[in-house]
Write a protein that holds these residues in place. Structure first.
Motif, PDB file in Angstrom:
ATOM      1  N   ILE A  75      28.974  74.413   4.417  1.00 24.04           N
ATOM      2  CA  ILE A  75      28.290  74.534   3.129  1.00 24.04           C
ATOM      3  C   ILE A  75      27.574  73.238   2.774  1.00 24.04           C
ATOM      4  CG2 ILE A  75      28.548  75.090   0.684  1.00 24.04           C
ATOM      5  CD1 ILE A  75      29.445  77.374   2.418  1.00 24.04           C
ATOM      6  N   THR A  76      26.323  73.363   2.431  1.00 25.63           N
ATOM      7  CA  THR A  76      25.562  72.236   1.903  1.00 25.63           C
ATOM      8  C   THR A  76      25.314  72.485   0.420  1.00 25.63           C
ATOM      9  OG1 THR A  76      24.463  71.862   4.016  1.00 25.63           O
ATOM     10  CG2 THR A  76      23.422  70.911   2.063  1.00 25.63           C
ATOM     11  N   VAL A  77      25.706  71.545  -0.400  1.00 26.68           N
ATOM     12  CA  VAL A  77      25.499  71.669  -1.847  1.00 26.68           C
ATOM     13  C   VAL A  77      24.195  70.980  -2.210  1.00 26.68           C
ATOM     14  CG1 VAL A  77      26.418  71.121  -4.143  1.00 26.68           C
ATOM     15  CG2 VAL A  77      27.983  71.757  -2.285  1.00 26.68           C
ATOM     16  N   THR A  78      23.310  71.727  -2.856  1.00 27.14           N
ATOM     17  CA  THR A  78      22.022  71.169  -3.285  1.00 27.14           C
ATOM     18  C   THR A  78      21.849  71.431  -4.781  1.00 27.14           C
ATOM     19  OG1 THR A  78      20.911  73.226  -2.668  1.00 27.14           O
ATOM     20  CG2 THR A  78      20.950  71.465  -1.028  1.00 27.14           C
ATOM     21  N   GLN A  79      20.695  71.096  -5.309  1.00 26.85           N
ATOM     22  CA  GLN A  79      20.441  71.286  -6.740  1.00 26.85           C
ATOM     23  C   GLN A  79      19.147  72.061  -6.953  1.00 26.85           C
ATOM     24  OE1 GLN A  79      22.394  67.902  -9.338  1.00 26.85           O
ATOM     25  NE2 GLN A  79      20.761  67.032  -8.105  1.00 26.85           N
ATOM     26  N   ILE A  80      19.170  72.900  -7.998  1.00 23.89           N
ATOM     27  CA  ILE A  80      17.948  73.580  -8.420  1.00 23.89           C
ATOM     28  C   ILE A  80      17.779  73.330  -9.924  1.00 23.89           C
ATOM     29  CG2 ILE A  80      18.163  75.370  -6.658  1.00 23.89           C
ATOM     30  CD1 ILE A  80      19.002  77.287  -8.989  1.00 23.89           C
ATOM     31  N   MET A  81      16.643  73.680 -10.455  1.00 19.23           N
ATOM     32  CA  MET A  81      16.372  73.516 -11.877  1.00 19.23           C
ATOM     33  C   MET A  81      16.595  74.853 -12.581  1.00 19.23           C
ATOM     34  SD  MET A  81      15.066  70.710 -13.496  1.00 19.23           S
ATOM     35  CE  MET A  81      13.673  70.018 -12.579  1.00 19.23           C
ATOM     36  N   ASP A  82      17.362  74.858 -13.668  1.00 17.70           N
ATOM     37  CA  ASP A  82      17.544  76.100 -14.419  1.00 17.70           C
ATOM     38  C   ASP A  82      16.441  76.258 -15.460  1.00 17.70           C
ATOM     39  OD1 ASP A  82      18.187  74.437 -16.542  1.00 17.70           O
ATOM     40  OD2 ASP A  82      20.275  75.030 -16.674  1.00 17.70           O
ATOM     41  N   SER A  83      16.537  77.298 -16.288  1.00 16.98           N
ATOM     42  CA  SER A  83      15.480  77.578 -17.263  1.00 16.98           C
ATOM     43  C   SER A  83      15.378  76.512 -18.346  1.00 16.98           C
ATOM     44  CB  SER A  83      15.721  78.946 -17.910  1.00 16.98           C
ATOM     45  OG  SER A  83      16.985  78.973 -18.561  1.00 16.98           O
ATOM     46  N   LYS A  85      15.494  73.392 -17.663  1.00 24.17           N
ATOM     47  CA  LYS A  85      15.023  72.210 -16.930  1.00 24.17           C
ATOM     48  C   LYS A  85      16.162  71.228 -16.638  1.00 24.17           C
ATOM     49  CE  LYS A  85      10.820  73.776 -17.166  1.00 24.17           C
ATOM     50  NZ  LYS A  85      10.252  74.435 -15.951  1.00 24.17           N
ATOM     51  N   GLU A  86      17.349  71.778 -16.438  1.00 25.93           N
ATOM     52  CA  GLU A  86      18.499  70.956 -16.071  1.00 25.93           C
ATOM     53  C   GLU A  86      18.879  71.218 -14.623  1.00 25.93           C
ATOM     54  OE1 GLU A  86      21.676  71.649 -18.789  1.00 25.93           O
ATOM     55  OE2 GLU A  86      20.614  70.824 -20.524  1.00 25.93           O
ATOM     56  N   GLN A  87      19.370  70.172 -13.948  1.00 22.26           N
ATOM     57  CA  GLN A  87      19.775  70.298 -12.553  1.00 22.26           C
ATOM     58  C   GLN A  87      21.118  71.032 -12.456  1.00 22.26           C
ATOM     59  OE1 GLN A  87      18.136  69.425  -9.789  1.00 22.26           O
ATOM     60  NE2 GLN A  87      16.376  68.514 -10.833  1.00 22.26           N
TER      61      GLN A  87
END
Length: 436
Positions: A75-83, A85-87
């Motif tokens: 598993i690689t943990v990454t980040q996305i932006m939510d609605s 605009k928070e990681q």
């Protein structure tokens, strides 16, 4: 009705869809493996496969939910932006789909506790360690990521399918108490009392000796008799409570009053008048699961009703064995899903969910109520009192954000007025104020 396309049927897919769409979102859905049916469907639909289909809402599927074995997952943990605009930290990221990650595999990996089925080095009590968890290693143990992921999906679906209404959950709190030792002095046999007095004399604990005699002569209430206080505190805050009683044969790790003791029976029947009760299976039930039913029946004989709630002593359990043993004993609600060494969201969620048995590849009728914190985590780590309070308040805020259920574990003695616990009683009271 929402239509979901998958290339092949899967028990794992059905479990996650039920958890997210029916239990959390409160919407009806159906699944199809027929591409023609999917293409001609004119209402809301999600494509969960390896490739886009027209302009339908696409979540790219990873293999996890279509596998039928347990294997090492890298598993690689990454980040996305939510609605907002928070990681947000996610698993199974993929930029080539409409959500940015495979939410269904991510949720399944966390709530099934997939990582706990792989070989691990247990702690001294045979438990999976918080420090070995993916959540701790990637700094999201104290964030209910599963619920945040669900909210991301709900918001996105709201944008794409405005006519598809979803239900809104409400924040609530559940106060739970483990009764490992019902009273500090009351209910002991003469032999145990004399032995305790001898130890107090040897250790020059004169205050303890005085308190013991005053209590046994009924001049004062037992220091750990906090049950009336807890009842009044929960009633004034309009909060529900569950008390878990240890019904074990006495051992080094199970030190409660004997289950046949009149004081114990009277206490249980009194507590039943204002709260729910459950069994607290003893320390050795992980190795000797047949004890679960024996101890449960002891409690049922005292209270005169069926017991369906359970929490393991020391939060000690192994998957899937302990849960299967609880089901066999007639337990339908389980309250051990938390770490003893530190607070946080062991399964990544603060909402109840059903147990998925990875060995049998099927969902079981055992509802898991995730634990947010246990007070002894702070005590044993010697966390500063003010820091402990701030951590508790932060966890409450995290649960409120996703409208989840805050579940705390305390013990009757840690909310007492004894000198070593008086400060913790105040923290307990501040916690109750914060969840009202």
């Amino acid at each position: 009705m929402l239509l979901i396309y998958i290339t092949e049927n899967s028990e794992r897919c059905q479990y996650v869809f039920e958890l997210i769409f029916k239990q959390d979102f409160g919407i009806e859905y159906r699944v199809t493996t027929d591409l023609n049916v999917f293409n001609t469907y004119a209402q809301e639909k999600i494509n969960y496969s390896n490739a886009r289909i027209g302009d339908s809402f696409f979540i790219k599927a990873t293999p996890l939910l279509f596998e039928k074995e347990i294997k090492q997952q890298h598993i690689t943990v990454t980040q996305i932006m939510d609605s907002q605009k928070e990681q947000v930290k996610v698993l199974f990221a993929n930029e080539n789909c409409d959500l940015g990650f495979d939410i269904f595999s991510s949720v399944f990996y966390m709530v099934s506790r997939y990582e706990e089925y792989s070989p691990f080095t247990p702690d001294d009590d045979g438990r999976f360690k918080a420090s070995d968890s993916l959540a701790f290693k990637n700094d999201f143990l104290q964030i209910p990521v599963v619920n945040i992921w669900s909210d991301i999906l709900k918001n996105r679906m709201g944008e794409m399918f405005p006519s598809l209404g979803t239900k809104n959950s409400l924040f609530n709190a559940l106060l739970t108490y483990d009764i490992d030792v019902a009273y500090k002095f009351k209910g002991r046999s003469i032999v145990r009392t004399l032995g305790s007095i001898a130890k107090d004399i040897l250790n020059l604990r004169l205050k303890n000796i005085c308190q013991r005699f005053i209590t046994l002569l009924n001049f004062q209430k037992d220091p750990w008799d906090t049950y009336k206080y807890l009842s009044e505190a929960s009633t004034s805050a309009d909060l529900k409570m569950v008390f878990f009683f240890l019904m074990a044969d006495k051992s080094a790790n199970d030190r409660n009053l004997d289950y046949s003791n009149p004081w114990m029976k009277r206490l249980i029947r009194n507590v039943m008048q204002h709260s729910n009760i459950g069994i607290h299976p003893s320390y050795s039930t992980t190795e000797f699961p047949e004890k679960i039913e024996i101890e449960k029946k002891r409690l049922e004989r005292i209270c005169g009703e069926q017991i369906i709630k359970s929490r393991q002593h020391y939060l000690k359990f192994r998957l899937p064995g302990t849960y299967c043993s609880l089901i066999a004993a007639g337990i339908t609600e389980e309250y051990s899903m938390g770490f003893s060494e530190m607070p946080g969201f062991r399964a990544g969620t603060c909402k109840p969910f059903y147990f998925y048995d990875l060995k049998k590849e099927k969902v079981a009728f055992l509802k898991i109520f995730p634990v947010t914190l246990m007070e002894s985590s702070f005590m044993e780590s010697k966390t500063d009192l003010e820091q402990s309070l701030q951590q508790i308040l932060n966890l409450i805020r995290e649960v409120r954000k996703v409208q989840g259920t805050f579940v705390s574990i305390w013990h009757n003695h840690t909310v007492s007025d004894t000198s070593e616990y008086k400060a913790w009683k105040r923290i307990h009271e501040k916690m109750i104020l914060a969840v009202q």
